[in-house]
Design an enzyme around this catalytic site. Structure first.
Site, PDB file in Angstrom:
ATOM      1  N   CYS A   1       0.819  -1.229   0.000  1.00 47.50           N
ATOM      2  CA  CYS A   1       0.000   0.000   0.000  1.00 47.50           C
ATOM      3  C   CYS A   1       0.845   1.267   0.000  1.00 47.50           C
ATOM      4  CB  CYS A   1      -0.937   0.002   1.195  1.00 47.50           C
ATOM      5  SG  CYS A   1      -2.041  -1.402   1.193  1.00 47.50           S
TER       6      CYS A   1
ATOM      7  N   HIS B   1      -3.530   7.079   2.620  1.00 43.21           N
ATOM      8  CA  HIS B   1      -3.934   5.752   2.159  1.00 43.21           C
ATOM      9  C   HIS B   1      -5.251   5.357   2.826  1.00 43.21           C
ATOM     10  CE1 HIS B   1      -4.107   1.638   1.208  1.00 43.21           C
ATOM     11  NE2 HIS B   1      -3.702   1.199   2.380  1.00 43.21           N
TER      12      HIS B   1
ATOM     13  N   ASN C   1     -10.157  -0.598   0.424  1.00 44.73           N
ATOM     14  CA  ASN C   1      -8.701  -0.403   0.383  1.00 44.73           C
ATOM     15  C   ASN C   1      -8.182  -0.959  -0.946  1.00 44.73           C
ATOM     16  OD1 ASN C   1      -5.929  -0.684   0.612  1.00 44.73           O
ATOM     17  ND2 ASN C   1      -5.976  -1.451   2.715  1.00 44.73           N
TER      18      ASN C   1
HETATM   19  N1  ACO Z   1     -17.688  -9.080  10.826  1.00 43.61           N
HETATM   20  C1  ACO Z   1     -18.107  -9.249  12.082  1.00 43.61           C
HETATM   21  N2  ACO Z   1     -17.286  -9.468  13.131  1.00 43.61           N
HETATM   22  C2  ACO Z   1     -15.964  -9.505  12.872  1.00 43.61           C
HETATM   23  C3  ACO Z   1     -15.444  -9.340  11.571  1.00 43.61           C
HETATM   24  C4  ACO Z   1     -16.358  -9.125  10.529  1.00 43.61           C
HETATM   25  N3  ACO Z   1     -15.981  -8.936   9.255  1.00 43.61           N
HETATM   26  N4  ACO Z   1     -14.102  -9.417  11.624  1.00 43.61           N
HETATM   27  C5  ACO Z   1     -13.775  -9.631  12.906  1.00 43.61           C
HETATM   28  N5  ACO Z   1     -14.906  -9.686  13.668  1.00 43.61           N
HETATM   29  C6  ACO Z   1     -15.017  -9.885  15.113  1.00 43.61           C
HETATM   30  C7  ACO Z   1     -13.794 -10.553  15.684  1.00 43.61           C
HETATM   31  O1  ACO Z   1     -13.894 -11.961  15.614  1.00 43.61           O
HETATM   32  C8  ACO Z   1     -13.824 -10.050  17.120  1.00 43.61           C
HETATM   33  O2  ACO Z   1     -14.757 -10.817  17.862  1.00 43.61           O
HETATM   34  P1  ACO Z   1     -14.445 -11.240  19.393  1.00 43.61           P
HETATM   35  O3  ACO Z   1     -14.343  -9.930  20.126  1.00 43.61           O
HETATM   36  O4  ACO Z   1     -15.615 -12.069  19.728  1.00 43.61           O
HETATM   37  O5  ACO Z   1     -13.132 -11.958  19.328  1.00 43.61           O
HETATM   38  C9  ACO Z   1     -14.395  -8.644  17.010  1.00 43.61           C
HETATM   39  O6  ACO Z   1     -15.080  -8.604  15.743  1.00 43.61           O
HETATM   40  C10 ACO Z   1     -13.311  -7.577  17.035  1.00 43.61           C
HETATM   41  O7  ACO Z   1     -12.246  -7.976  16.172  1.00 43.61           O
HETATM   42  P2  ACO Z   1     -10.976  -7.099  15.943  1.00 43.61           P
HETATM   43  O8  ACO Z   1     -10.064  -7.804  15.012  1.00 43.61           O
HETATM   44  O9  ACO Z   1     -10.442  -6.636  17.271  1.00 43.61           O
HETATM   45  O10 ACO Z   1     -11.630  -5.850  15.211  1.00 43.61           O
HETATM   46  P3  ACO Z   1     -10.998  -4.476  14.881  1.00 43.61           P
HETATM   47  O11 ACO Z   1     -11.808  -3.411  15.501  1.00 43.61           O
HETATM   48  O12 ACO Z   1      -9.507  -4.474  15.100  1.00 43.61           O
HETATM   49  O13 ACO Z   1     -11.239  -4.386  13.306  1.00 43.61           O
HETATM   50  C11 ACO Z   1     -10.006  -4.614  11.262  1.00 43.61           C
HETATM   51  C12 ACO Z   1     -10.643  -5.333  12.435  1.00 43.61           C
HETATM   52  C13 ACO Z   1     -11.112  -3.838  10.542  1.00 43.61           C
HETATM   53  C14 ACO Z   1      -9.378  -5.619  10.338  1.00 43.61           C
HETATM   54  C15 ACO Z   1      -8.959  -3.617  11.818  1.00 43.61           C
HETATM   55  O14 ACO Z   1      -8.098  -4.290  12.717  1.00 43.61           O
HETATM   56  C16 ACO Z   1      -8.122  -2.976  10.749  1.00 43.61           C
HETATM   57  O15 ACO Z   1      -8.627  -2.240   9.904  1.00 43.61           O
HETATM   58  N6  ACO Z   1      -6.800  -3.178  10.783  1.00 43.61           N
HETATM   59  C17 ACO Z   1      -5.884  -2.555   9.831  1.00 43.61           C
HETATM   60  C18 ACO Z   1      -5.897  -3.367   8.575  1.00 43.61           C
HETATM   61  C19 ACO Z   1      -5.251  -2.666   7.430  1.00 43.61           C
HETATM   62  O16 ACO Z   1      -5.271  -1.457   7.331  1.00 43.61           O
HETATM   63  N7  ACO Z   1      -4.710  -3.456   6.521  1.00 43.61           N
HETATM   64  C20 ACO Z   1      -4.224  -2.988   5.290  1.00 43.61           C
HETATM   65  C21 ACO Z   1      -2.802  -2.558   5.338  1.00 43.61           C
HETATM   66  S1  ACO Z   1      -2.339  -1.948   3.833  1.00 43.61           S
HETATM   67  C22 ACO Z   1      -1.593  -3.139   2.831  1.00 43.61           C
HETATM   68  O17 ACO Z   1      -0.394  -3.083   2.620  1.00 43.61           O
HETATM   69  C23 ACO Z   1      -2.383  -4.236   2.226  1.00 43.61           C
END
Ligand code: ACO
Length: 336
Positions: free
Chosen positions: A113, A242, A272
């Site tokens: 990214c 980004h 993204n």
């Molecule tokens: N739908 C419903 N529930 C979900 C989902 C979903 N799609 N995904 C995870 N959950 C649940 C999890 O199981 C967890 O449940 P639990 O509390 O019972 O264990 C709960 O929701 C919270 O999960 P988290 O992983 O803590 O959720 P978070 O608020 O961190 O959001 C996310 C997850 C959106 C992936 C976030 O961590 C994020 O955006 N991270 C950055 C990712 C990113 O930017 N990546 C790209 C980098 S760029 C590149 O080079 C490709």
């Protein structure tokens, strides 16, 4: 002697027609629209039908038209991508063939990214050293190719698209860069090549670690690039970040005490798009006539590697007369 900088002459972008909404995803994995919108800001993403190079070529054609130059004038084409259609030839070579940039040499660059920022800095170095005068820089990714549609932790985030910019030598433009890599943290976001023929390369991500990395690193890289350019944060008209997660942008805005209206967003309707996200956003704002000559802009991104980067950009090209790309959401509502 006055210093030469790389200036953006024109921009272009392409998003495929095919939409995949949160409701569509909820039919495949255990998720729902409310969770995705609240945690990420994403409502839908686009899926490419024809691959990465086809999207890149569309964005390239638009950027050339906006810059009012012909493909034959290009000395170099750089495509930032992690999802090329082939291991070789590269996307940049395919784009050359598609647009007729016959004089250019062409290569791909992979920095996930952060790829567009790394490619911009590479192009700037070629221009500042006099090796090339007119360069096409593309960010293009078809993330759908490496998305595991069974993994709700990642499939909700990514989409396909391409953005491009034409650069030329000028007296101002890309004034400063800050780039960095932390290979020791690389394991938190990977896409391994499978060892068995039936194993597909899929994204594996520790979302929380990547989130924490982003909210710590992006403000730091922005502060450093502002210092390098000797700019105050309030002088900057827009911060084009980004588009990974709306909450990451909100956190960066809070940390730096920058009004959120200075941080354009289009994540709601394209997700993204990795290396494409910054140039797509820049093109949308350029075409909507929202950027004026002399505006100071900061571009910043982060991604797999882990990598990060920021650029301080002075916008000197003529104002594009509000041709406004409207994609899914009215321009007034695009910024949250
Ligand atoms: N739908 C419903 N529930 C979900 C989902 C979903 N799609 N995904 C995870 N959950 C649940 C999890 O199981 C967890 O449940 P639990 O509390 O019972 O264990 C709960 O929701 C919270 O999960 P988290 O992983 O803590 O959720 P978070 O608020 O961190 O959001 C996310 C997850 C959106 C992936 C976030 O961590 C994020 O955006 N991270 C950055 C990712 C990113 O930017 N990546 C790209 C980098 S760029 C590149 O080079 C490709």
């Amino acid at each position: 002697m006055t210093k030469t900088y790389a200036r953006i002459l024109g921009t272009g972008s392409f998003l495929p027609e095919r939409h995949l909404t949160n409701a569509d995803l909820a039919k495949r994995v255990n998720t729902n629209n409310e969770w995705i919108v609240e945690r990420t800001g994403i409502r839908e993403r686009r899926l490419s039908e024809n691959g990465t190079a086809a999207m890149a070529a569309e964005a390239a054609q638009q950027a050339l038209a906006d810059a009012e130059i012909s493909a034959e004038e290009l000395d170099l084409v750089i495509a930032a991508t992690s999802t090329p259609d082939y291991a070789f030839p590269g996307v940049a070579c395919q784009v050359q063939a598609a647009i007729g940039a016959n004089r250019a040499f062409c290569f791909d660059l992979a920095a996930a990214c952060s790829g567009f920022l790394y490619a911009l800095s590479t192009a700037a170095a070629y221009i500042e050293s006099g090796i090339a005068r007119k360069i096409l820089v593309i960010g293009a990714d078809a993330m759908s190719k490496i998305t595991n549609w069974e993994d709700r932790g990642t499939c909700i985030l990514f989409g396909d698209g391409a953005g491009a910019a034409v650069l030329t030598a000028a007296s101002t433009g890309l004034m400063a860069f800050d780039l960095g890599t932390s290979g020791l943290d690389g394991g938190s976001l990977t896409c391994p090549f499978g060892t068995e023929p039936e194993e597909l390369p899929y994204i594996h991500m520790d979302g929380r670690r990547v989130f924490q990395f982003a909210v710590r690193t992006v403000p730091e890289t922005i502060r450093r690039v502002l210092a390098e350019a000797s700019w105050e944060k309030d002088e900057v008209r827009y911060y084009f970040l980004h588009q990974a997660n709306a909450r990451i942008l909100a956190s960066v805005a809070r940390t730096l005490q920058i009004p959120e209206k200075k941080m354009p967003m289009n994540i709601a309707y394209c997700g993204n798009t990795s290396a494409a996200s910054i140039p797509i956003l820049l093109d949308e704002w350029n075409r909507a006539g929202r950027i004026s000559p002399g505006d100071k802009l900061v571009l910043a991104g982060f991604g797999a590697g882990l990598t990060w980067g920021a650029a301080a950009l002075e916008w000197k090209r003529k104002k594009t007369a509000g041709k406004g790309i409207v994609r899914g959401i009215e321009p007034e509502k695009q910024n949250r």
